[in-house]
Write a protein that holds these residues in place. Sequence first.
Motif, short mmCIF file in Angstrom:
data_model
loop_
_atom_site.label_atom_id
_atom_site.label_comp_id
_atom_site.label_asym_id
_atom_site.label_seq_id
_atom_site.Cartn_x
_atom_site.Cartn_y
_atom_site.Cartn_z
N GLY A 76 0.81 -1.20 0.00
CA GLY A 76 0.00 0.00 0.00
C GLY A 76 0.85 1.25 0.00
N ARG A 77 0.20 2.40 0.07
CA ARG A 77 0.93 3.67 0.08
C ARG A 77 1.86 3.78 1.28
NH1 ARG A 77 -3.69 8.15 -1.59
NH2 ARG A 77 -4.06 7.39 -3.72
N ASP A 78 1.50 3.12 2.36
CA ASP A 78 2.33 3.17 3.56
C ASP A 78 3.44 2.14 3.55
OD1 ASP A 78 0.80 0.91 3.80
OD2 ASP A 78 -0.02 1.37 5.78
N GLY A 79 3.53 1.38 2.45
CA GLY A 79 4.57 0.37 2.34
C GLY A 79 4.21 -0.95 2.99
N ALA A 80 3.03 -1.02 3.61
CA ALA A 80 2.63 -2.26 4.28
C ALA A 80 2.29 -3.33 3.27
CB ALA A 80 1.42 -2.00 5.18
N LEU A 81 2.59 -4.56 3.62
CA LEU A 81 2.29 -5.70 2.75
C LEU A 81 0.79 -5.92 2.66
CD1 LEU A 81 3.63 -8.09 1.16
CD2 LEU A 81 3.43 -9.41 3.28
N SER A 82 0.31 -6.22 1.45
CA SER A 82 -1.10 -6.54 1.26
C SER A 82 -1.21 -7.78 0.40
CB SER A 82 -1.85 -5.37 0.59
OG SER A 82 -1.38 -5.19 -0.74
N GLY A 83 -2.44 -8.25 0.24
CA GLY A 83 -2.67 -9.43 -0.59
C GLY A 83 -2.99 -10.64 0.23
N GLY A 84 -2.72 -11.79 -0.33
CA GLY A 84 -3.02 -13.02 0.37
C GLY A 84 -2.99 -14.22 -0.54
N ILE A 85 -3.52 -15.32 -0.05
CA ILE A 85 -3.52 -16.60 -0.76
C ILE A 85 -4.97 -17.01 -0.95
CG2 ILE A 85 -2.80 -19.01 -0.62
CD1 ILE A 85 -0.49 -17.90 1.25
N TYR A 86 -5.33 -17.22 -2.21
CA TYR A 86 -6.71 -17.54 -2.60
C TYR A 86 -6.69 -18.96 -3.15
CZ TYR A 86 -6.73 -12.48 -2.21
OH TYR A 86 -6.57 -11.19 -1.74
N ALA A 87 -6.93 -19.90 -2.27
CA ALA A 87 -6.75 -21.31 -2.59
C ALA A 87 -8.07 -21.94 -3.03
CB ALA A 87 -6.21 -22.06 -1.38
N LEU A 88 -7.99 -22.81 -4.02
CA LEU A 88 -9.17 -23.53 -4.47
C LEU A 88 -9.63 -24.52 -3.41
CD1 LEU A 88 -8.34 -24.24 -8.21
CD2 LEU A 88 -9.68 -22.37 -7.24
N SER A 89 -10.92 -24.48 -3.12
CA SER A 89 -11.49 -25.41 -2.17
C SER A 89 -11.86 -26.71 -2.87
CB SER A 89 -12.73 -24.80 -1.53
OG SER A 89 -13.41 -25.76 -0.73
N PRO A 90 -11.64 -27.85 -2.22
CA PRO A 90 -12.13 -29.12 -2.79
C PRO A 90 -13.65 -29.21 -2.70
CG PRO A 90 -11.14 -29.50 -0.65
CD PRO A 90 -10.87 -28.06 -0.99
N ASP A 91 -14.27 -28.40 -1.86
CA ASP A 91 -15.73 -28.34 -1.77
C ASP A 91 -16.23 -27.37 -2.83
OD1 ASP A 91 -15.87 -30.13 0.30
OD2 ASP A 91 -15.89 -28.62 1.87
N PHE A 92 -16.52 -27.92 -4.00
CA PHE A 92 -16.84 -27.11 -5.16
C PHE A 92 -18.04 -27.72 -5.87
CE2 PHE A 92 -15.82 -26.31 -9.82
CZ PHE A 92 -16.27 -25.00 -9.81
N THR A 93 -19.11 -26.95 -5.98
CA THR A 93 -20.38 -27.34 -6.60
C THR A 93 -21.09 -28.41 -5.79
OG1 THR A 93 -19.85 -29.24 -8.04
CG2 THR A 93 -19.19 -27.08 -8.82
N LEU A 94 -22.31 -28.70 -6.19
CA LEU A 94 -23.08 -29.78 -5.55
C LEU A 94 -22.82 -31.12 -6.20
CD1 LEU A 94 -26.52 -28.01 -5.02
CD2 LEU A 94 -24.70 -28.40 -3.38
#
Length: 535
Positions: free
Chosen positions: A455-473
């Motif tokens: 960010g503007r303050d230099g702080a780390l941002s973001g993350g990990i967006y992992a696929l779930s095995p629980d997907f659809t019915l």
Amino acid sequence: MTRVAAAQFAVGTDVANNLATCVRMIDAAAETGAELVVLPEFCNHLSWYDDRAHAHRMACELGDSFLSTIAARAAHHGVFVKIGVTLAHAHGRTTGASLLFGPGGELLGRADKQILMGAENDYLDAGRQDSPIIETALGRIGMYACMEGVVNEVTRSLAVRGAQVLLNSLNSFAVDEAALHIPVRAAENKVWVIAANKVGPLLPADRLPEIAARLGVPPDRLDGAGESQIVAPDGSRVAVAPPRGEAVVVADIEIARADDKRRPDGTDVLAARRPELYRPLLATPAAPRAEPGAEAVTAAVALPDPDIVRTLATAGADLIVLPELAAIPVPELADALRGTTAYAVTTVREGVAHHGLLVHADGVVARQPQLHPTARHPWPAAPGSTLTVVELPWGRIALVVGDDALFPETFRLAAIQDAEVVAVSHTPAEAWETSLGLPERAAENRLNVVAAGTGRDGALSGGIYALSPDFTLWTAWQGPFAGVISHPDITAVPAGGTGVRARIRPAQAANRLVSRGTDLVADRPRRPFDSVPVS
């Protein structure tokens, strides 16, 4: 200012009762002073049929009593009404149609649903034309329906062609529609979105216990999820209905806000697109698909500090993503990985080019130039022309460099090449880019996304967006069904944190069936692209 409304309600198999409900809800919205009213999808009949012939018999026809009554109600109040119904065509074809009636009762436009969801494929035919832009006294309007908003193509096309307001009619039990898929379409295109969903059972009451038991879900999870909403061009929800019960939500909106497509750095997010790069998206995916990668590996997001990188690598991280233009020389980064099998991702300025680098202990493994020039970095004069997917021991990875993360087309290019993981080194400038954009890129493409920014303050941002095995019915669930169909599992960087790590699941990218017969990538609409035609 223009007052707009979204109405949510239940629909059954009694057509006359459904019509009466539609009329009552139009009246209720008009009483608030709304000039535009959006109704849900499949307002004429519950979306469940014995067969295609039954669906065709129950469908509306233009000018029939059902639609004439809706038109007359629009004229009675002098309002615009958007409704979703099934529509009968010649030669036995039946489509899911979005219809817009004007304040004089005239039919202003029709859009046939281009991507069908699950059992809809058994009863309906997909639309054959792109959705129109409708010029009205209120502004330029585009229409879409439910599953068309779970992927980006239809709404993107409408925005590129000038729509200011997008009207979405839904028939959905998925709670991630309201939390993610609806607002992201407003934010990524900088348009208004007015979305009306169902409440109540979406399946016949007498069949509901049996179907719920077969799917292994609580019966009430197959109810419409409500949360009809009005979303501003920055992705903020200015009005939201409750998840249950009839409701009309209303907001006064300034439609002209949708004409400003600029990011804070001045980049026009639609004009900066590069349609010539998207040519591969018009093609049919090649078969067979590549073999799935590892079931699980460990990914990390970190500040560009060699000691932090070394700690993560020696602790077993397989992939470490740093923010763009990280102030750590490549030899120093490689040295921090020495003695491990970890890979790190960062970006560097090389003359007039901005390159993403995939680094191993032995040095640079792969390079990826930024594809989309933007105003934030005026110096990149040599944008790339191809997104490359790299084979690693545990899966296939693509690098998304800097502001390429703004464009849904970038991630689609990765998905059609069977990428399983996307590493993003960028600098988010608006809140939606992290809260909506990155989760949606994972969800709509079935990609594990590992993103680092500052960010503007230099702080780390973001993350990990992992696929779930629980997907659809249509897959065996590991936990109780909570109404989420495609939202990734998110591990965000904590405020003030130096890094975060979590498991990602490369092999899960092979499962793209959001419902039976509906593949998020293979079944994407092709017509919406304003791309160079495939020769």
